[in-house]
Design a protein around this motif. Structure first.
Motif, PDB file in Angstrom:
ATOM      1  N   ARG A   1      50.973  41.219 -14.291  1.00 17.64           N
ATOM      2  CA  ARG A   1      52.342  40.870 -13.920  1.00 17.64           C
ATOM      3  C   ARG A   1      53.241  42.096 -14.044  1.00 17.64           C
ATOM      4  NH1 ARG A   1      56.189  36.056 -16.511  1.00 17.64           N
ATOM      5  NH2 ARG A   1      57.932  36.368 -15.045  1.00 17.64           N
ATOM      6  N   TYR A   2      53.057  42.818 -15.154  1.00 18.14           N
ATOM      7  CA  TYR A   2      53.831  44.039 -15.397  1.00 18.14           C
ATOM      8  C   TYR A   2      52.882  45.214 -15.562  1.00 18.14           C
ATOM      9  CZ  TYR A   2      57.463  40.605 -16.457  1.00 18.14           C
ATOM     10  OH  TYR A   2      58.338  39.552 -16.382  1.00 18.14           O
ATOM     11  N   GLU A   3      53.359  46.383 -15.205  1.00 21.08           N
ATOM     12  CA  GLU A   3      52.542  47.581 -15.200  1.00 21.08           C
ATOM     13  C   GLU A   3      51.932  47.877 -16.568  1.00 21.08           C
ATOM     14  OE1 GLU A   3      50.519  50.662 -13.566  1.00 21.08           O
ATOM     15  OE2 GLU A   3      51.775  49.242 -12.475  1.00 21.08           O
TER      16      GLU A   3
ATOM     17  N   GLN B   1      39.277  47.318 -12.878  1.00 20.66           N
ATOM     18  CA  GLN B   1      38.839  46.273 -11.954  1.00 20.66           C
ATOM     19  C   GLN B   1      39.857  45.142 -11.803  1.00 20.66           C
ATOM     20  OE1 GLN B   1      35.984  46.110 -10.042  1.00 20.66           O
ATOM     21  NE2 GLN B   1      35.586  48.212 -10.649  1.00 20.66           N
ATOM     22  N   LEU B   2      40.627  44.867 -12.854  1.00 15.34           N
ATOM     23  CA  LEU B   2      41.524  43.709 -12.835  1.00 15.34           C
ATOM     24  C   LEU B   2      43.006  44.088 -12.844  1.00 15.34           C
ATOM     25  CD1 LEU B   2      39.498  41.492 -15.331  1.00 15.34           C
ATOM     26  CD2 LEU B   2      39.738  41.118 -12.877  1.00 15.34           C
ATOM     27  N   ALA B   3      43.287  45.349 -12.576  1.00 16.30           N
ATOM     28  CA  ALA B   3      44.674  45.816 -12.605  1.00 16.30           C
ATOM     29  C   ALA B   3      45.562  45.046 -11.628  1.00 16.30           C
ATOM     30  CB  ALA B   3      44.730  47.315 -12.291  1.00 16.30           C
TER      31      ALA B   3
END
Length: 206
Positions: A50-52, A44-46
Motif C-alpha cells: 500500500r505504501y512504499e 516478488q511482492l512489492a
C-alpha cells in the motif's frame, strides 16, 4: 467535496490488471538464508504494497510463523522452495485471517505435502491454485465495474458539492459488504474444517 471517481475506477482497474503472483519457476531451487528469503519476497511482492515503506515480510514475522507452527522450521537456518511457497500463502492469508485460522488451513497441507515425494506436492498445489488467477482477475474487473455503476446511480438528489463523495462512499460500502460476507463464509468453512480435524484426532487417540 469533489472526487474524480472516473479517474479512480480507471486506476483501480489498471492496478487489478497488473496483479500477479509469484510463479513457482521464479522461486530458487536452492535453499536460502533468512536475508535472502526477505529480499526475494520483497522483490516478488512489492506490487502488493500500500505504501512504499511497507515491509512484505520481516525476520521477526518469519520466526513467529515458525514458532506458531505456521511454517516448518528451517533446516540449518536455510529455507527451501517449499518454505517460500508456504510463506506466500501466509502472506495473502494474514490480511484477512487470524493466526489460528491460518494454522487450521495450512496445517493439513504442510503435514501431508511438505517434502512430499509424490507428484502431488506443495508446488503442484500452488500451481493448481494460482493457475486460476487470470480468470479471477477478469471476473473481478467485471464485478468492480458493476458495483461502480450501481454506486454511481446513488445520491442523485444529494447536494452537488457532496454528491461525488457520497457516491464514492456507496462504492466503498458495496465493496466492504462483499469482503465482509466472503470473510464470514471463509471463517465458517475453517471452523468446520477445525471441528472435523479435532474429531479425527480424537478418534485416532481412542
Amino acid at each position: 467535496m469533489s472526487v474524480n471517481t472516473d479517474s479512480m475506477i480507471h486506476n483501480i482497474l489498471d492496478r487489478v490488471s497488473r496483479i500477479g503472483y509469484v510463479k513457482p519457476e521464479d522461486i530458487p531451487n536452492i535453499d536460502l538464508y533468512m536475508d535472502q528469503v526477505t529480499t526475494f519476497m520483497e522483490a516478488q511482492l512489492a506490487h502488493s504494497k500500500r505504501y512504499e515503506d511497507d515491509k512484505i515480510l520481516t525476520k521477526t514475522m518469519i520466526n513467529n510463523y515458525a514458532k506458531n507452527n505456521l511454517l516448518p522450521s528451517p533446516e540449518k537456518k536455510r529455507y527451501s522452495k517449499e518454505h517460500l511457497l508456504v510463506l506466500i500463502f501466509i502472506y495473502y492469508f494474514k490480511n484477512i485471517l487470524s493466526i489460528s485460522d491460518i494454522q487450521t488451513l495450512l496445517g493439513p497441507l504442510t503435514d501431508k505435502y511438505f517434502k512430499s515425494m509424490e507428484d502431488m506436492d506443495l508446488t503442484a498445489i500452488y500451481n493448481e491454485v494460482f493457475s486460476m488467477e487470470k480468470g479471477q482477475i477478469e471476473s473481478l474487473q467485471k464485478e468492480l465495474l458493476e458495483r461502480y455503476e450501481i454506486a454511481q446511480g446513488t445520491f442523485e438528489n444529494a447536494p452537488e458539492e457532496d454528491r461525488d463523495f457520497l457516491k464514492l462512499f456507496s462504492f466503498i460500502c458495496l465493496l466492504s459488504f462483499d469482503v465482509y460476507v466472503k470473510k464470514m463464509l471463509i471463517e465458517q468453512m475453517i471452523d468446520e474444517l477445525r471441528a472435523a480435524t479435532d474429531t479425527d484426532t480424537k478418534h485416532k487417540k481412542k
